[in-house]
Enzyme design. Structure first.
Site, PDB file in Angstrom:
ATOM      1  N   LYS A 189      38.516   9.078 -24.400  1.00 22.06           N
ATOM      2  CA  LYS A 189      37.236   8.619 -23.855  1.00 22.06           C
ATOM      3  C   LYS A 189      36.196   9.735 -23.952  1.00 22.06           C
ATOM      4  CE  LYS A 189      38.814   9.905 -19.209  1.00 22.06           C
ATOM      5  NZ  LYS A 189      39.490   9.376 -17.999  1.00 22.06           N
ATOM      6  N   ARG A 197      39.711   3.988  -6.441  1.00 25.14           N
ATOM      7  CA  ARG A 197      38.635   3.953  -7.430  1.00 25.14           C
ATOM      8  C   ARG A 197      38.664   2.601  -8.146  1.00 25.14           C
ATOM      9  NH1 ARG A 197      38.357   8.583 -12.073  1.00 25.14           N
ATOM     10  NH2 ARG A 197      39.962   7.275 -13.025  1.00 25.14           N
ATOM     11  N   TYR A 203      10.603  30.264 -18.425  1.00 28.87           N
ATOM     12  CA  TYR A 203       9.814  29.403 -17.538  1.00 28.87           C
ATOM     13  C   TYR A 203       9.882  29.885 -16.095  1.00 28.87           C
ATOM     14  CZ  TYR A 203       9.346  25.783 -21.152  1.00 28.87           C
ATOM     15  OH  TYR A 203       9.038  25.078 -22.275  1.00 28.87           O
ATOM     16  N   MET A 252      15.252  23.487 -22.051  1.00 24.35           N
ATOM     17  CA  MET A 252      15.845  22.300 -22.662  1.00 24.35           C
ATOM     18  C   MET A 252      16.585  22.656 -23.950  1.00 24.35           C
ATOM     19  SD  MET A 252      14.097  18.727 -23.913  1.00 24.35           S
ATOM     20  CE  MET A 252      13.253  18.454 -22.371  1.00 24.35           C
TER      21      MET A 252
HETATM   22  C1  LIG Z   1      40.786  10.149 -17.833  1.00 24.58           C
HETATM   23  C2  LIG Z   1      42.039   9.501 -17.435  1.00 24.58           C
HETATM   24  C3  LIG Z   1      43.285  10.054 -17.796  1.00 24.58           C
HETATM   25  C4  LIG Z   1      43.432  11.403 -18.468  1.00 24.58           C
HETATM   26  O1  LIG Z   1      43.508  12.426 -17.490  1.00 24.58           O
HETATM   27  P1  LIG Z   1      43.697  13.974 -17.867  1.00 24.58           P
HETATM   28  O2  LIG Z   1      43.691  14.667 -16.553  1.00 24.58           O
HETATM   29  O3  LIG Z   1      42.513  14.337 -18.699  1.00 24.58           O
HETATM   30  O4  LIG Z   1      44.971  14.095 -18.619  1.00 24.58           O
HETATM   31  C5  LIG Z   1      44.427   9.309 -17.514  1.00 24.58           C
HETATM   32  N1  LIG Z   1      44.347   8.111 -16.868  1.00 24.58           N
HETATM   33  C6  LIG Z   1      43.165   7.586 -16.469  1.00 24.58           C
HETATM   34  C7  LIG Z   1      43.156   6.295 -15.738  1.00 24.58           C
HETATM   35  C8  LIG Z   1      41.975   8.265 -16.714  1.00 24.58           C
HETATM   36  O5  LIG Z   1      40.811   7.747 -16.303  1.00 24.58           O
END
Ligand SMILES: *Cc1c(COP(=O)(O)O)cnc(C)c1O
Length: 369
Positions: free
Chosen positions: A38, A136, A264, A313
């Protein structure tokens, strides 16, 4: 390694392979490996990373959103892709691109079932997520029967896996809490699979879970940060190799006399005359303003130069008064010898935030040796 001539994020595939093999060495032979790619593979390059891991026969990929999965499919990734956090607005796209959604509420389950049904799908692979304490995403324990009932009504969907996510797998002071999550997951998933009456993959652990809770690997593990080269303790960090090195160059050097300001809002006033180097990287590239005023440090040669004044920036200025250097010289922000974890800690954040924040403006260069 060739010297860079502009701000560049180098991605070292040999390091990626090393981290993948190291994590696999922690697993039983039959445990499946899901690589989390991701957020542009944690700020590197999702297509490059996924292609490399696909060649190494990784079992699964995960992304957060449907569009991230679509990009991988368009680039030719054929390995199964789990979408961790699909939204109801573009579920059609998931089916068009063979992306497998995580279903975490009744609303998303029913919405996905409708879309899949409309498209005449049979046994479309989906993943059921339970909340075991992170609070979550995920169904609650008391929704288990409802979920099973909902799934039993349809032949459109087929449950491929049941999973949950640990809240504090990296923190051994929270071991009791994590063991509670593991036990809850174990009983929920066992009961879920029994009631469903067909085999389902079970998975719980992220990278820290893999390292700290070998008894909780179940059928598959989901690794992100470890693949990119970061463990969660100094000791573990030695087993990993950061895959990304962020480099830039010195654009210009100024000699600033005592009392003159730099940047700045006159964020830095030279106490006794300074040599200041300007580097073409700023908050638009992912070096946030919290790295200003000496918090952020770059390496030039093997010498350390602090950022002076405010981060702009597109640029930062660093104090090179004690460093012999020239315009065009290479500057390193983080990499294998100069950990993103250390820089992140100085700014009260973690490696995850620093590496995923490197913006798409920064050129990516793949080292494949
Ligand atoms: C991002 C994520 C992971 C990966 O976690 P790491 O700590 O980067 O290995 C695994 N499971 C879920 C549900 C995640 O959102």
């Amino acid at each position: 390694m060739p010297k860079v001539t502009e701000t560049t994020l180098e991605i070292n595939l040999a390091a990626l392979k090393h981290n993948f093999e190291f994590l696999k060495s922690k697993l039983q032979n039959n445990t499946l490996f899901l690589a989390v790619v991701k957020a542009f593979a944690y700020g590197s390059d999702a297509v490059v990373v996924a292609k490399c891991l696909q060649k190494l026969e990784v079992d699964y990929f995960a992304v957060a959103y449907i569009n991230e999965g679509v990009a991988l499919r368009k680039a030719g990734i054929t390995t199964p892709i789990l979408v961790l956090h699909p939204q109801v607005s573009n579920l059609n796209l998931a089916i068009e691109h063979c992306l497998e959604p995580s279903l975490y509420t009744l609303k998303i389950l029913q919405a996905f079932e409708r879309v899949a049904h409309q498209r005449n799908q049979k046994n479309y692979p989906v993943h059921i997520k339970f909340n075991t304490g992170l609070n979550r995403l995920g169904f609650e324990a008391n929704e288990l029967d409802l979920v099973v009932e909902e799934l039993s009504k349809t032949s459109t969907l087929k449950v491929k896996s049941v999973f949950s996510h640990l809240a504090a797998s990296e923190d051994l002071e929270e071991k009791a809490f994590t063991l509670g999550q593991i036990n809850l997951y174990k009983s929920l998933s066992t009961s879920f699979i029994e009631k469903l009456g067909c085999p389902v993959i079970r998975h719980l652990c992220n990278t820290s879970g893999v390292l700290n809770y070998p008894e909780a690997h179940f059928d598959m593990v989901r690794c992100g940060i470890g693949l990119y080269g970061y463990g969660n303790t100094d000791k573990e960090a030695q087993n990993f190799q950061p895959i990304a090195t962020l480099k830039s160059v010195i654009s210009q050097i100024h000699l600033v006399t005592k009392g003159k300001s730099v940047g700045y809002n006159r964020g830095f006033i030279s106490p006794e005359g300074s040599k200041i180097a300007t580097i073409p990287i700023g908050h638009a590239d992912g070096i946030g303003r919290h790295f200003g005023h000496g918090v952020g440090i770059v390496e030039i040669g093997s010498k350390k130069a602090p950022i002076v004044g405010n981060v702009c920036m597109d640029m930062i200025m660093v104090d090179v008064s004690d460093i012999e250097c020239n315009e065009g010289d290479e500057v390193v922000f983080f990499g294998p010898e100069f950990s993103a974890e250390t820089s992140a800690a100085a700014a009260n954040t973690i490696s995850y935030e620093l590496i995923t924040g490197i913006s798409q403006r920064v050129k990516r260069e793949v080292l494949d040796v």
